[in-house]
Design a protein around this motif. Structure first.
Motif, PDB file in Angstrom:
ATOM      1  N   GLY A   1      76.102  85.733  -2.552  1.00  0.00           N
ATOM      2  CA  GLY A   1      76.663  87.255  -3.697  1.00  0.00           C
ATOM      3  C   GLY A   1      76.827  88.271  -2.880  1.00  0.00           C
ATOM      4  O   GLY A   1      75.420  88.647  -1.277  1.00  0.00           O
ATOM      5  N   SER A   2      77.001  89.525  -2.783  1.00  0.00           N
ATOM      6  CA  SER A   2      77.046  90.635  -2.194  1.00  0.00           C
ATOM      7  C   SER A   2      75.278  91.378  -2.789  1.00  0.00           C
ATOM      8  O   SER A   2      75.471  92.968  -2.203  1.00  0.00           O
ATOM      9  N   HIS A   3      74.801  91.084  -3.664  1.00  0.00           N
ATOM     10  CA  HIS A   3      73.546  91.611  -4.214  1.00  0.00           C
ATOM     11  C   HIS A   3      72.587  92.138  -2.855  1.00  0.00           C
ATOM     12  O   HIS A   3      72.623  91.270  -1.929  1.00  0.00           O
ATOM     13  N   ASP A   4      71.783  93.530  -3.129  1.00  0.00           N
ATOM     14  CA  ASP A   4      70.734  93.366  -2.006  1.00  0.00           C
ATOM     15  C   ASP A   4      69.464  92.581  -2.453  1.00  0.00           C
ATOM     16  O   ASP A   4      69.777  91.468  -2.253  1.00  0.00           O
ATOM     17  N   ASN A   5      68.852  93.228  -1.249  1.00  0.00           N
ATOM     18  CA  ASN A   5      67.687  91.333  -1.176  1.00  0.00           C
ATOM     19  C   ASN A   5      66.478  91.694  -1.755  1.00  0.00           C
ATOM     20  O   ASN A   5      65.290  91.903  -1.580  1.00  0.00           O
ATOM     21  N   ARG A   6      66.996  92.858  -2.975  1.00  0.00           N
ATOM     22  CA  ARG A   6      65.473  93.257  -4.052  1.00  0.00           C
ATOM     23  C   ARG A   6      64.936  92.545  -4.382  1.00  0.00           C
ATOM     24  O   ARG A   6      66.305  92.038  -5.487  1.00  0.00           O
ATOM     25  N   VAL A   7      64.217  92.166  -5.114  1.00  0.00           N
ATOM     26  CA  VAL A   7      63.589  90.984  -6.224  1.00  0.00           C
ATOM     27  C   VAL A   7      63.412  92.550  -7.755  1.00  0.00           C
ATOM     28  O   VAL A   7      62.173  93.146  -7.670  1.00  0.00           O
ATOM     29  N   ARG A   8      63.686  93.149  -8.090  1.00  0.00           N
ATOM     30  CA  ARG A   8      63.776  94.311  -8.702  1.00  0.00           C
ATOM     31  C   ARG A   8      64.701  94.135  -9.871  1.00  0.00           C
ATOM     32  O   ARG A   8      65.719  93.725  -9.538  1.00  0.00           O
ATOM     33  N   PRO A   9      64.541  94.915 -10.822  1.00  0.00           N
ATOM     34  CA  PRO A   9      65.690  94.758 -12.309  1.00  0.00           C
ATOM     35  C   PRO A   9      66.865  96.187 -11.875  1.00  0.00           C
ATOM     36  O   PRO A   9      66.113  96.799 -11.185  1.00  0.00           O
ATOM     37  N   GLY A  10      68.273  95.658 -11.813  1.00  0.00           N
ATOM     38  CA  GLY A  10      68.656  97.549 -11.424  1.00  0.00           C
ATOM     39  C   GLY A  10      69.560  97.832 -13.502  1.00  0.00           C
ATOM     40  O   GLY A  10      68.732  97.424 -13.968  1.00  0.00           O
ATOM     41  N   ALA A  11      70.207  98.045 -12.424  1.00  0.00           N
ATOM     42  CA  ALA A  11      71.056  97.868 -13.768  1.00  0.00           C
ATOM     43  C   ALA A  11      71.445  97.772 -14.689  1.00  0.00           C
ATOM     44  O   ALA A  11      71.722  97.668 -15.951  1.00  0.00           O
ATOM     45  N   GLN A  12      71.710  96.814 -14.536  1.00  0.00           N
ATOM     46  CA  GLN A  12      72.557  95.071 -15.527  1.00  0.00           C
ATOM     47  C   GLN A  12      72.114  94.151 -14.781  1.00  0.00           C
ATOM     48  O   GLN A  12      72.767  92.838 -15.381  1.00  0.00           O
ATOM     49  N   ASP A  13      70.771  94.110 -14.407  1.00  0.00           N
ATOM     50  CA  ASP A  13      70.531  92.675 -13.794  1.00  0.00           C
ATOM     51  C   ASP A  13      69.978  92.070 -15.108  1.00  0.00           C
ATOM     52  O   ASP A  13      69.282  92.095 -16.333  1.00  0.00           O
ATOM     53  N   ARG A  14      70.581  90.117 -15.040  1.00  0.00           N
ATOM     54  CA  ARG A  14      69.051  89.350 -15.805  1.00  0.00           C
ATOM     55  C   ARG A  14      69.336  88.006 -15.118  1.00  0.00           C
ATOM     56  O   ARG A  14      69.712  88.039 -14.136  1.00  0.00           O
ATOM     57  N   VAL A  15      68.279  87.354 -15.941  1.00  0.00           N
ATOM     58  CA  VAL A  15      68.305  86.351 -14.901  1.00  0.00           C
ATOM     59  C   VAL A  15      69.377  84.921 -16.119  1.00  0.00           C
ATOM     60  O   VAL A  15      69.183  85.129 -17.635  1.00  0.00           O
ATOM     61  N   VAL A  16      70.133  84.577 -15.457  1.00  0.00           N
ATOM     62  CA  VAL A  16      70.825  83.845 -16.309  1.00  0.00           C
ATOM     63  C   VAL A  16      70.693  82.119 -16.228  1.00  0.00           C
ATOM     64  O   VAL A  16      70.084  81.634 -15.112  1.00  0.00           O
ATOM     65  N   LEU A  17      70.265  81.352 -17.186  1.00  0.00           N
ATOM     66  CA  LEU A  17      70.362  80.002 -17.262  1.00  0.00           C
ATOM     67  C   LEU A  17      71.493  79.921 -17.578  1.00  0.00           C
ATOM     68  O   LEU A  17      71.675  79.771 -18.924  1.00  0.00           O
ATOM     69  N   GLY A  18      71.987  78.502 -16.929  1.00  0.00           N
ATOM     70  CA  GLY A  18      72.385  77.295 -17.452  1.00  0.00           C
ATOM     71  C   GLY A  18      71.858  76.217 -17.737  1.00  0.00           C
ATOM     72  O   GLY A  18      70.331  75.162 -17.419  1.00  0.00           O
ATOM     73  N   VAL A  19      72.696  75.979 -19.422  1.00  0.00           N
ATOM     74  CA  VAL A  19      71.169  75.366 -20.753  1.00  0.00           C
ATOM     75  C   VAL A  19      71.743  73.886 -19.700  1.00  0.00           C
ATOM     76  O   VAL A  19      73.336  73.563 -20.649  1.00  0.00           O
ATOM     77  N   ALA A  20      71.882  72.920 -19.825  1.00  0.00           N
ATOM     78  CA  ALA A  20      72.311  71.233 -19.422  1.00  0.00           C
ATOM     79  C   ALA A  20      72.240  70.454 -20.365  1.00  0.00           C
ATOM     80  O   ALA A  20      71.625  71.275 -21.504  1.00  0.00           O
TER      81      ALA A  20
ATOM     82  N   ALA B   1      78.021  84.485  -7.180  1.00  0.00           N
ATOM     83  CA  ALA B   1      77.988  86.020  -6.566  1.00  0.00           C
ATOM     84  C   ALA B   1      76.975  86.923  -7.032  1.00  0.00           C
ATOM     85  O   ALA B   1      76.694  88.382  -6.068  1.00  0.00           O
ATOM     86  N   CYS B   2      75.564  85.966  -7.245  1.00  0.00           N
ATOM     87  CA  CYS B   2      74.193  86.505  -7.060  1.00  0.00           C
ATOM     88  C   CYS B   2      73.565  85.579  -6.716  1.00  0.00           C
ATOM     89  O   CYS B   2      73.522  83.787  -6.550  1.00  0.00           O
ATOM     90  N   PRO B   3      72.289  85.414  -6.527  1.00  0.00           N
ATOM     91  CA  PRO B   3      71.052  84.794  -6.194  1.00  0.00           C
ATOM     92  C   PRO B   3      71.539  82.880  -6.911  1.00  0.00           C
ATOM     93  O   PRO B   3      71.435  83.266  -7.842  1.00  0.00           O
ATOM     94  N   VAL B   4      71.330  81.936  -5.978  1.00  0.00           N
ATOM     95  CA  VAL B   4      70.961  81.287  -7.390  1.00  0.00           C
ATOM     96  C   VAL B   4      70.099  80.182  -6.739  1.00  0.00           C
ATOM     97  O   VAL B   4      69.512  79.406  -6.141  1.00  0.00           O
ATOM     98  N   ALA B   5      69.035  80.101  -8.238  1.00  0.00           N
ATOM     99  CA  ALA B   5      67.952  79.236  -8.361  1.00  0.00           C
ATOM    100  C   ALA B   5      68.324  77.787  -8.283  1.00  0.00           C
ATOM    101  O   ALA B   5      68.464  77.347  -9.465  1.00  0.00           O
ATOM    102  N   VAL B   6      68.339  76.594  -7.718  1.00  0.00           N
ATOM    103  CA  VAL B   6      68.381  74.872  -8.067  1.00  0.00           C
ATOM    104  C   VAL B   6      66.810  74.708  -8.000  1.00  0.00           C
ATOM    105  O   VAL B   6      66.504  74.156  -7.656  1.00  0.00           O
ATOM    106  N   VAL B   7      66.226  73.890  -9.265  1.00  0.00           N
ATOM    107  CA  VAL B   7      65.399  73.420 -10.047  1.00  0.00           C
ATOM    108  C   VAL B   7      65.937  71.904 -10.142  1.00  0.00           C
ATOM    109  O   VAL B   7      66.071  71.372 -10.831  1.00  0.00           O
ATOM    110  N   PRO B   8      64.611  71.220  -9.432  1.00  0.00           N
ATOM    111  CA  PRO B   8      64.679  69.247  -9.871  1.00  0.00           C
ATOM    112  C   PRO B   8      64.233  69.523 -11.044  1.00  0.00           C
ATOM    113  O   PRO B   8      62.985  69.764 -11.419  1.00  0.00           O
TER     114      PRO B   8
END
Length: 290
Positions: free
Chosen positions: A140-159, A280-287
């Motif tokens: 994605g085009s997000h910046d390289n900071r781990v910080r909350p932004g105006a619309q930041d959230r963590v999204v979890l894909g529920v399997a 469109a944002c960083p993706v975490a793949v968790v085994p």
């Protein structure tokens, strides 16, 4: 002993972005940072006249790259402990091995060209599909900071079987560390062929599918702390499409990937593979153990 966050570095702009992101993550978690440069430079050396110092030159360049990355990390977060390693082997194999003793592996996204930026580099795909720890790919085009932004959230894909899954735990922890909301997303599909003998029953199978999706979201969030802001989303459609839409307003998208014992190929699944290529944002793949 605290497990480090490992970053694959190669001197590219994408890998330096990964260093920045991982440095902030290490500071948030209070863990060390490990910078790894891996290249099988032996394949380039020795056969042509005047190439006797090829390996020495390559090693010196590699050391310069990790040293520069370490200095960058120190400037960004002086309190983070940083170590470096230069390894003479293929980067995907080195990083998969590193994942066995890492809290997470962070990689920059390297498309093959500006036109095909959506295509992911083979190293990222291989590591995400085989690693023993979470792998974060900076899409994605997000910046390289781990910080909350105006619309930041963590999204979890529920399997399937979300209760107690590693992906759920990781997403809850990330949202808590960042101080941002956690949105749990579950897609559902209307049955392809429904035959009913009574008009009042029309739509009942679809309702049941939606209800099942809502129940799975609740299962995923049942252990979330009370002070964490939660959002629940169930949507009709393909899971990949639902997560890609959610990634547009997220700072991190978390998905699970089943690991089958004795299986040595890539173990990503179609949804994880799709979001790695197009989110469109960083993706975490968790085994997840099978």
């Amino acid at each position: 002993m605290e497990l480090p966050i490992v970053v694959g570095v190669d001197g590219s702009e994408q890998s330096l972005r990964a260093v920045d992101w991982a440095t902030d993550e290490a500071a948030l978690r209070g863990v060390p940072l490990r910078l790894v440069y891996a290249s099988l430079w032996e394949r380039y050396e020795g056969e042509l006249p005047g190439r006797d110092h090829g390996r020495e030159t390559e090693e010196a360049l590699a050391q310069d790259i990790v040293d520069g990355a370490a200095q960058r990390a120190h400037r960004r977060q002086p309190g983070v402990q940083v170590t470096t390693e230069v390894l003479p082997e293929e980067p995907e194999y080195a990083l998969v091995r590193e994942s066995g003793t890492a809290l997470a592996v962070v990689l920059g996204c390297r498309g093959r060209s500006g036109v095909t930026e959506a295509l992911l580099g083979s190293v990222s795909v291989t590591v995400a599909g085989r690693a023993q720890c979470p792998v974060i790919v900076l899409r994605g085009s997000h910046d390289n900071r781990v910080r909350p932004g105006a619309q930041d959230r963590v999204v979890l894909g529920v399997a399937g079987k979300p209760a107690g899954s590693a992906a759920v735990r990781f997403a809850i922890e990330e949202a808590g560390l960042r101080g941002v909301p956690l949105e749990a997303v579950r897609a559902w599909r209307r049955p392809a062929h429904v035959v009913t003998g009574h008009p009042l029953l029309t739509g009942e199978p679809a309702h049941l599918q939606e209800q099942d999706a809502a129940e799975m979201v609740e299962q995923a969030l049942r252990d979330a702390p009370e002070n964490l802001e939660l959002h629940r989303t169930t949507i009709e459609g393909h899971p990949r499409d639902a997560l890609l839409a959610a990634s547009r307003h997220a700072g991190l998208l978390v998905v699970g990937a089943r690991r089958r014992s004795g299986h040595f190929g890539l173990q990503l699944g179609r949804v994880a593979h799709g979001v790695l290529h197009h989110a469109a944002c960083p993706v975490a793949v968790v085994p997840e153990p099978a």
